[in-house]
Design a protein around this motif. Structure first.
Motif, PDB file in Angstrom:
ATOM      1  N   HIS A  77      40.020 -27.247 -13.896  1.00  0.00           N
ATOM      2  CA  HIS A  77      39.340 -28.478 -14.322  1.00  0.00           C
ATOM      3  C   HIS A  77      40.295 -29.666 -14.187  1.00  0.00           C
ATOM      4  O   HIS A  77      41.492 -29.545 -14.461  1.00  0.00           O
ATOM      5  CB  HIS A  77      38.871 -28.344 -15.767  1.00  0.00           C
ATOM      6  CG  HIS A  77      37.816 -27.289 -15.956  1.00  0.00           C
ATOM      7  ND1 HIS A  77      36.468 -27.580 -15.991  1.00  0.00           N
ATOM      8  CD2 HIS A  77      37.913 -25.935 -16.090  1.00  0.00           C
ATOM      9  CE1 HIS A  77      35.776 -26.464 -16.156  1.00  0.00           C
ATOM     10  NE2 HIS A  77      36.632 -25.448 -16.221  1.00  0.00           N
ATOM     11  N   ARG A 252      30.960 -29.632 -12.190  1.00  0.00           N
ATOM     12  CA  ARG A 252      31.422 -28.648 -13.164  1.00  0.00           C
ATOM     13  C   ARG A 252      32.900 -28.844 -13.491  1.00  0.00           C
ATOM     14  O   ARG A 252      33.291 -28.847 -14.663  1.00  0.00           O
ATOM     15  CB  ARG A 252      31.193 -27.238 -12.609  1.00  0.00           C
ATOM     16  CG  ARG A 252      31.750 -26.147 -13.518  1.00  0.00           C
ATOM     17  CD  ARG A 252      31.670 -24.789 -12.850  1.00  0.00           C
ATOM     18  NE  ARG A 252      32.325 -23.757 -13.663  1.00  0.00           N
ATOM     19  CZ  ARG A 252      32.584 -22.527 -13.230  1.00  0.00           C
ATOM     20  NH1 ARG A 252      32.252 -22.163 -11.990  1.00  0.00           N
ATOM     21  NH2 ARG A 252      33.178 -21.653 -14.033  1.00  0.00           N
ATOM     22  N   GLY A 255      33.812 -32.606 -14.918  1.00  0.00           N
ATOM     23  CA  GLY A 255      33.104 -33.084 -16.105  1.00  0.00           C
ATOM     24  C   GLY A 255      32.040 -34.117 -15.773  1.00  0.00           C
ATOM     25  O   GLY A 255      31.598 -34.857 -16.665  1.00  0.00           O
ATOM     26  N   ARG A 257      32.271 -36.876 -14.212  1.00  0.00           N
ATOM     27  CA  ARG A 257      32.721 -38.266 -14.347  1.00  0.00           C
ATOM     28  C   ARG A 257      32.415 -39.116 -13.126  1.00  0.00           C
ATOM     29  O   ARG A 257      32.209 -40.327 -13.259  1.00  0.00           O
ATOM     30  CB  ARG A 257      34.216 -38.289 -14.623  1.00  0.00           C
ATOM     31  CG  ARG A 257      35.087 -37.896 -13.450  1.00  0.00           C
ATOM     32  CD  ARG A 257      36.565 -37.822 -13.804  1.00  0.00           C
ATOM     33  NE  ARG A 257      36.853 -36.664 -14.646  1.00  0.00           N
ATOM     34  CZ  ARG A 257      38.077 -36.302 -15.001  1.00  0.00           C
ATOM     35  NH1 ARG A 257      39.111 -37.014 -14.598  1.00  0.00           N
ATOM     36  NH2 ARG A 257      38.281 -35.228 -15.754  1.00  0.00           N
TER      37      ARG A 257
END
Length: 485
Positions: A77, A252, A255, A257
């Protein structure tokens, strides 16, 4: 800025300055001395130096925040607990051996066993593996290792970087943000690197070598081995399938954004003409990009179990100095000078340890900086600034010019009877060592390895290397001891 480590030798005409009031003054000095920086159009809006500072103090501060458990669960992430230590590892401010011990110490401090640190140790193993591959292939890492798995001919790819990508004006929020971070910070999360590389190669049909040079120009951790072979994996010239991503994958791990603010985000979850190019299944993307009926699935990073091509043919440069340019470190030299290079800018450099207090020199290689040495790109001002800040931590004279010429003149100035350095993987090290060793005795010391492996190492696949290396790495770890209740 913190004051530079003082030198025990008098300065000479042509030495680079080691005292600066602040980082702005350092940037002005570098821009004046290496005046082409940052003139390239893909950097004209960038700040002169990266917010990531070079030097041991900055490296240790990042190392103190190391969390192997959080890394294992969140590293894919963009806001995950990645270490951001790669620039310091790349330049030897921290070695892989130091990182290995730091992971062991972090586990021991929390009473954790081996399993909690296996993912981070495995990733350090990938760095060691790629260095070994680079040592085997030399400049061959710039060649396609396999026929492109995309099925498209080489003529389908352009050699130049499109202006809208270079300038961050594609209109795709994710791609422009990745370009912005690359140019302004000199660092990108590994997942962002993969997405940006895939967009460049597959959606825009740009040769992977062009993208690899672009990254190496800006990345503070610009390591040709990890960089080039990862680009080849994405391109499908070192893997069974090209690497693709779609909007669901990007949302995913980012996030969401980028998609929330993107003018090309699909309305109602469905793509539209001129909209998001990533809004599709992997099967549809494969058909669209490669004009093939065969479905493409998403491979999992990192580059695991890819077949390594044969060793380079005769005549191809490989890392390591020729045997005749190296003497055994048996105390033959009484008054050596130390040759410090960009892979060993830390206290673990064996040359420092073998000959403390001896005059030391680092040369900013103009051919390398200007991009005229081999196939590498010109180096950005941010990369130069990071290196300079690392060097100010060391008792080393700084010069700019031709490495061998400067080093031999430095040795003569100090009445040296030879040169001591540490082994480097970069293939240019062999050529420089041959020139230096032909004029003076040259001792090349081995740095502490990440893992000691006796005999030939099978590098055809990472799994083969790791099958041998993993046990040896973990042999030095003492897990938590069980006590009686």
């Amino acid at each position: 800025m913190e004051p530079a480590v003082p030198l025990a030798w008098p300065p000479a005409a042509g030495d680079l300055p080691r005292t600066f009031a602040d980082r702005h003054e350092l940037a002005v000095e570098l821009q004046a001395r290496f005046g082409q920086q940052p003139a390239a159009p893909d950097a004209e809006d960038a700040p002169p130096l990266s917010p990531m500072r070079g030097g041991r103090a900055a490296a240790l501060a990042a190392l103190a925040a190391l969390d192997p458990v959080a890394y294992a669960t969140s590293r894919n992430h963009l806001d995950g607990a990645v270490t951001r230590l790669s620039p310091y590892i790349r330049h030897g401010v921290l070695t892989l051996a130091e990182m290995r011990q730091a992971v062991f110490a972090a586990l021991a401090a929390r009473g954790l066993g081996r399993s909690a640190g296996e993912k981070l140790i495995n990733e350090l193993g990938w760095r060691d593996y790629w260095q070994r591959v680079w040592q085997q292939l030399g400049e061959g890492i710039w060649d396609d290792r396999e026929q492109g798995a995309s099925g498209l001919p080489p003529t389908a790819y352009r050699a130049d970087l499109p202006d809208d990508i270079a300038g961050g004006s594609t209109g795709l929020a994710c791609i422009d943000a990745f370009r912005h971070q690359l140019v302004h910070e000199g660092w990108l999360h590994n997942h962002a690197r993969m997405w940006l590389a895939a967009y460049l190669v597959h959606w825009r049909r740009v040769r992977w070598q062009t993208g690899a040079r672009w990254f190496l120009r800006h990345l503070l951790d610009g390591d040709p081995a990890s960089n080039n072979l990862s680009w080849q994996w994405v391109a499908g010239t070192f893997s069974a399938k090209p690497y693709l991503f779609n909007r669901a994958n990007l949302e995913r791990f980012s996030g969401g954004r980028f998609c929330r603010a993107c003018p090309k985000a699909p309305a109602g979850g469905a793509g539209r003409p001129g909209g998001c190019p990533f809004e599709a299944s992997y099967e549809r993307l494969g058909e669209r990009l490669f004009r093939s009926e065969a479905p493409l699935s998403l491979p999992e990073p990192p580059l695991q179990d890819q077949t390594l091509p044969p060793a380079p043919t005769a005549g191809r440069s490989a890392a390591g100095p020729p045997e005749q340019a190296t003497v055994a470190p048996t105390g033959l030299l009484q008054r050596p000078v130390l040759w410090i290079h960009g892979e060993a800018l830390g206290q673990a450099n064996p040359a420092w340890r073998a000959h403390p207090g001896r005059p030391a020199l680092f040369v900013f290689d103009r051919a390398l900086i200007e991009g005229s040495a081999g196939q590498g790109p010109a180096i950005s001002l941010k990369r130069l600034g990071f290196l300079y800040e690392c060097l100010l931590d060391l008792p080393v004279v700084l010069r700019a010019g031709a490495v061998a010429e400067e080093l031999l003149a430095f040795a003569a100035r100090h009445g040296a009877d030879g040169v001591v350095t540490s082994r480097a993987v970069d293939p240019r090290f062999a050529d420089l060592s041959a020139t230096i060793g032909a004029a003076l005795p040259l001792v090349v010391l081995e740095p502490e390895p990440f893992v000691q492996l006796e005999g030939p190492v099978d590098l055809q696949r990472f799994s083969r290397y790791w099958k041998r290396a993993e046990r040896a790495v973990w042999a030095g770890f003492e897990g938590p001891r069980l006590t009686a209740a």
